[in-house]
Motif scaffolding. Structure first.
Motif, PDB file in Angstrom:
ATOM      1  N   THR A  35      -4.449  -0.253  -6.651  1.00  0.00           N
ATOM      2  CA  THR A  35      -4.133   0.172  -5.545  1.00  0.00           C
ATOM      3  C   THR A  35      -5.442  -1.133  -4.537  1.00  0.00           C
ATOM      4  OG1 THR A  35      -5.642   1.878  -6.140  1.00  0.00           O
ATOM      5  CG2 THR A  35      -2.810   2.047  -5.991  1.00  0.00           C
ATOM      6  N   ILE A  45       0.529  -1.202  -0.107  1.00  0.00           N
ATOM      7  CA  ILE A  45      -0.017  -0.368  -0.077  1.00  0.00           C
ATOM      8  C   ILE A  45       0.733   1.154   0.153  1.00  0.00           C
ATOM      9  CG2 ILE A  45      -1.781   1.777   1.599  1.00  0.00           C
ATOM     10  CD1 ILE A  45      -2.529  -1.240   2.287  1.00  0.00           C
ATOM     11  N   ALA A  46       1.598   1.363   0.765  1.00  0.00           N
ATOM     12  CA  ALA A  46       2.908   2.539   1.210  1.00  0.00           C
ATOM     13  C   ALA A  46       3.147   2.508  -0.185  1.00  0.00           C
ATOM     14  CB  ALA A  46       3.587   1.541   2.305  1.00  0.00           C
ATOM     15  N   GLN A  51       2.760   1.799  -3.706  1.00  0.00           N
ATOM     16  CA  GLN A  51       1.879   2.270  -4.647  1.00  0.00           C
ATOM     17  C   GLN A  51       1.654   3.704  -4.230  1.00  0.00           C
ATOM     18  OE1 GLN A  51      -1.546  -0.779  -4.331  1.00  0.00           O
ATOM     19  NE2 GLN A  51      -0.461  -1.538  -6.020  1.00  0.00           N
ATOM     20  N   LEU A  52       2.036   4.034  -3.359  1.00  0.00           N
ATOM     21  CA  LEU A  52       1.652   5.731  -3.363  1.00  0.00           C
ATOM     22  C   LEU A  52       2.424   6.395  -3.914  1.00  0.00           C
ATOM     23  CD1 LEU A  52       0.740   6.023   0.894  1.00  0.00           C
ATOM     24  CD2 LEU A  52      -0.593   5.976  -1.350  1.00  0.00           C
ATOM     25  N   LEU A  53       4.363   5.906  -4.647  1.00  0.00           N
ATOM     26  CA  LEU A  53       4.854   6.315  -5.302  1.00  0.00           C
ATOM     27  C   LEU A  53       4.181   6.474  -7.149  1.00  0.00           C
ATOM     28  CD1 LEU A  53       7.734   4.297  -3.819  1.00  0.00           C
ATOM     29  CD2 LEU A  53       7.284   6.321  -3.615  1.00  0.00           C
ATOM     30  N   GLU A  97       4.144   5.550 -10.361  1.00  0.00           N
ATOM     31  CA  GLU A  97       4.651   4.379 -11.234  1.00  0.00           C
ATOM     32  C   GLU A  97       5.479   4.283 -11.582  1.00  0.00           C
ATOM     33  OE1 GLU A  97       3.471   1.004 -13.286  1.00  0.00           O
ATOM     34  OE2 GLU A  97       2.577   2.747 -11.667  1.00  0.00           O
ATOM     35  N   LYS A 155      -5.257  -3.088   0.010  1.00  0.00           N
ATOM     36  CA  LYS A 155      -6.018  -3.170   0.845  1.00  0.00           C
ATOM     37  C   LYS A 155      -7.544  -4.224   1.820  1.00  0.00           C
ATOM     38  CE  LYS A 155      -6.249   1.441  -0.638  1.00  0.00           C
ATOM     39  NZ  LYS A 155      -6.525   3.028  -1.311  1.00  0.00           N
TER      40      LYS A 155
END
Length: 459
Positions: A291, A190-191, A193-195, A197, A295
């Motif tokens: 994303t 999750i963390a 995928q905050l970046l 691509e 979760k």
């Protein structure tokens, strides 16, 4: 039948309960924490790898083939870890019976953690060509080799250390640790995928694997302070430790070995179908936002970890066999409504379906076996029996399940029905094997005879 110790003897001496030597409470707590955090690392390693296989490894390591073929290649590399597990089980089970449970658990921990760290440092296909997937497969092999004695070792140590009447709930903490590893792996993705691509594909994914170093250090600190289980200590004092435990189990324990194998194959297949294949299916076939996948894995893992302890506790009250059989029957029914829910695309229904899958297949059923399987085997080769039974089964269960499911979806033009049929067949095989297993709750763990040689009723 192994007659080294008289299976009818049930000594009652200070520090013993039901004939089984008891550890002091502090040793029980250390064993519980060691089992929990060690399996957290194992599952964290496998989950971050499995998620990467479903989401990005086909692009990073297998870019010159079609997307469907890339997924198959990625899952094939994933399966290598499961092929290595029984080899690791064969290697480490000998030392687990001769030297003790503790040091094997320390060795497997360092091997798994080192392999996972290595994956995070690998060059990609664009950097070194075919060497990249070759190195990926090598790291995955060592990951699986170390994991081959991990859960079995933790389950055996906890079952032999726990007080009678509490074995189920304490041994189930191994699967609570597995759920925690899944949850941590989901949080890591999750963390990541905050970046953006580009950053995720260049260096963000590496941080996910390098982060396993923190879990490895924490697990090492706890495990190095472990004491051996009182059952193993008694065997050693009586000079009953076998020199060739693998040979002994094939001579005296083939029946429980095959029961454990067939009770594991189908559950393992369903478990890793939910944990690994479903991520790929949701992304590539249902077309949900990628994303969202970590979760839903996070929520499922949290619920599964709670369920593992709950089912273990229930098995202490009503018995291992009825609890396990009830879960397996539910797993026969579950696949069709699961896929119907997934294909709605509704985040709520997908989450509910995955929660039920994690509760029953991923943590619930396996949580019961953490005490059930060690109780099935006699004292002289318990570690070897549980390890070999579970890990040989893992090849035909969890190791190939994502690959088989992906191949079925590809072969049948995206249809989920063959996958559901495969899951149902796997669950039916478990049901058949489970009917042949004895009830083992509160068994005297110092007995050399297997529970299948002399069925033991609950005290």
């Amino acid at each position: 039948m192994d007659t080294t110790l008289d299976p009818t003897v049930n000594p009652k001496t200070p520090g013993r309960a039901g004939g089984t030597p008891q550890a002091d409470p502090s040793a029980v707590r250390r064993a519980a924490w060691a089992g929990l955090i060690g399996t957290t690392l194992e599952q964290y390693d496998f989950v971050i790898y499995g998620t990467a296989s479903a989401l990005i490894f086909n692009t990073l390591f297998f870019p010159n083939i079609s997307p469907a073929a890339g997924i198959l290649a990625s899952f094939s590399a994933y399966a290598v870890g499961f092929l290595a597990r029984p080899l690791g089980g064969l290697f480490f089970s000998r030392y687990g019976e001769r030297l003790g449970r503790k040091w094997v658990l320390v060795a497997t921990l360092m091997l798994m953690g080192g392999a996972t760290l290595g994956i995070g440092l690998l060059p990609t296909y664009s950097q070194v060509g075919l060497l990249a997937p070759a190195l990926l497969v090598a790291c995955r092999f060592f990951q699986g080799f170390g994991a081959g004695a991990e859960q079995s070792g933790g389950a055996t140590l906890l079952t032999e250390t726990a007080q009678i009447g509490k074995r189920g709930r304490l041994a189930a903490l191994v699967m609570t640790g597995a759920a925690l590893g899944t949850a941590l792996g989901a949080v890591a993705w999750i963390a990541a995928q905050l970046l953006p691509e580009e950053q995720l594909m260049s260096w963000g994914w590496r941080l996910v694997f390098i982060s396993s170093l923190l879990v490895t250090i924490a697990a090492f600190v706890i495990r190095r302070k472990l004491t051996e289980s009182p059952v193993f200590q008694e065997l050693k004092e009586q000079h009953q430790v076998p020199k060739t435990p693998v040979k002994e189990i094939f001579a005296n324990g083939k029946k429980p070995l095959f029961i454990v194998m067939f009770m594991t194959i189908g559950i393992s297949a369903q478990s890793y179908t939910y944990q690994v294949f479903m991520a790929s299916y949701l992304k590539n076939d249902v077309h949900v936002d990628p994303t969202f996948i970590p979760k839903v894995l996070l929520v499922g893992a949290i619920c599964g970890g709670i369920a593992a302890y709950g089912f273990g506790r229930l098995s202490d009250r009503v018995g291992r066999k009825p609890v396990y059989l009830s879960i397996v029957i539910a797993l026969i029914i579950l696949p069709v409504p699961t896929f119907l829910a997934l294909n709605t695309g509704s985040h709520l229904l997908i989450t509910l379906a995955m929660i039920v899958g994690f509760i029953l297949a991923c943590q619930g059923a396996v949580g019961v076996t953490m005490s059930y399987f060690p109780e099935i085997f006699g004292s002289r080769y318990r570690y070897a029996g549980v390890t070999l039974g579970r890990e040989f089964a893992s090849i035909f269960g969890g190791g190939v399940a994502p690959l088989i499911c992906a191949a079925l979806v590809t072969a049948f033009s995206g249809s989920w029905i063959p996958v559901a049929v495969y899951m149902i067949v796997m669950a039916v095989t478990v049901l058949i094997a489970s009917t042949m297993a004895p009830e083992t709750r509160d068994r005297d763990l110092t007995l050399a005879a297997n529970a299948t040689d002399r069925e033991v009723t609950a005290a």
